[in-house]
Design a protein around this motif. Structure first.
Motif, PDB file in Angstrom:
ATOM      1  N   LEU A 198       0.851  -1.190   0.000  1.00  0.00           N
ATOM      2  CA  LEU A 198       0.000   0.000   0.000  1.00  0.00           C
ATOM      3  C   LEU A 198       0.884   1.236   0.000  1.00  0.00           C
ATOM      4  CD1 LEU A 198      -2.758  -0.933   2.596  1.00  0.00           C
ATOM      5  CD2 LEU A 198      -2.983  -0.807   0.106  1.00  0.00           C
ATOM      6  N   ALA A 199       0.633   2.137  -0.924  1.00  0.00           N
ATOM      7  CA  ALA A 199       1.423   3.360  -0.993  1.00  0.00           C
ATOM      8  C   ALA A 199       1.152   4.225   0.232  1.00  0.00           C
ATOM      9  CB  ALA A 199       1.082   4.126  -2.268  1.00  0.00           C
ATOM     10  N   GLY A 200       2.153   4.971   0.646  1.00  0.00           N
ATOM     11  CA  GLY A 200       2.007   5.858   1.798  1.00  0.00           C
ATOM     12  C   GLY A 200       3.365   6.215   2.359  1.00  0.00           C
ATOM     13  N   ALA A 201       3.364   6.762   3.548  1.00  0.00           N
ATOM     14  CA  ALA A 201       4.611   7.177   4.183  1.00  0.00           C
ATOM     15  C   ALA A 201       5.486   5.968   4.489  1.00  0.00           C
ATOM     16  CB  ALA A 201       4.317   7.943   5.463  1.00  0.00           C
ATOM     17  N   ARG A 202       6.793   6.164   4.388  1.00  0.00           N
ATOM     18  CA  ARG A 202       7.764   5.174   4.821  1.00  0.00           C
ATOM     19  C   ARG A 202       8.707   5.887   5.789  1.00  0.00           C
ATOM     20  NH1 ARG A 202       4.327   2.612   3.058  1.00  0.00           N
ATOM     21  NH2 ARG A 202       4.358   1.052   1.421  1.00  0.00           N
ATOM     22  N   HIS A 203       8.968   5.236   6.895  1.00  0.00           N
ATOM     23  CA  HIS A 203       9.738   5.829   7.980  1.00  0.00           C
ATOM     24  C   HIS A 203      11.083   5.128   8.107  1.00  0.00           C
ATOM     25  CE1 HIS A 203       6.104   7.960   9.186  1.00  0.00           C
ATOM     26  NE2 HIS A 203       5.484   6.828   8.895  1.00  0.00           N
TER      27      HIS A 203
END
Length: 97
Positions: free
Chosen positions: A81-86
């Motif tokens: 799922l696309a989104g923020a990566r930390h």
């Protein structure tokens, strides 16, 4: 035994970060039903345990290296799922390196 960074490019999703940083999965309850949240938490905790067994301790990294939007998979749970990566790091014995 001293710990050293053995992986400095370990990018995780927000779900995994909550558990890695705070051992807290309550945020899953906001977007998932109770059964789904329990299954997702179990999936993440199993992924963390496997990584820590095979590679080393996962720790929160440098927030300046976070990616506010990524289509790449989570290095921990594998979600696509696309989104923020930390940014996180994997720490291991410096004797191995």
């Amino acid at each position: 035994m001293n710990l050293a960074i053995i992986d400095d490019d370990f990018m995780v999703c927000t779900d995994c970060l909550m558990i890695i940083a705070n051992d807290d999965a309550t945020g899953l309850d906001y977007s998932l039903g109770e059964d789904e949240a329990e299954a997702r938490e179990r999936e993440i905790r199993e992924a963390i345990a496997e990584i820590q067994r095979e590679q080393g301790q996962i720790a929160v990294g440098d927030s300046d290296k976070d990616d506010v939007f990524s289509a790449g998979p989570c290095a921990c749970c594998g979600t696509r799922l696309a989104g923020a990566r930390h940014h996180c790091v994997i720490l291991g014995s410096d004797r191995e390196w």
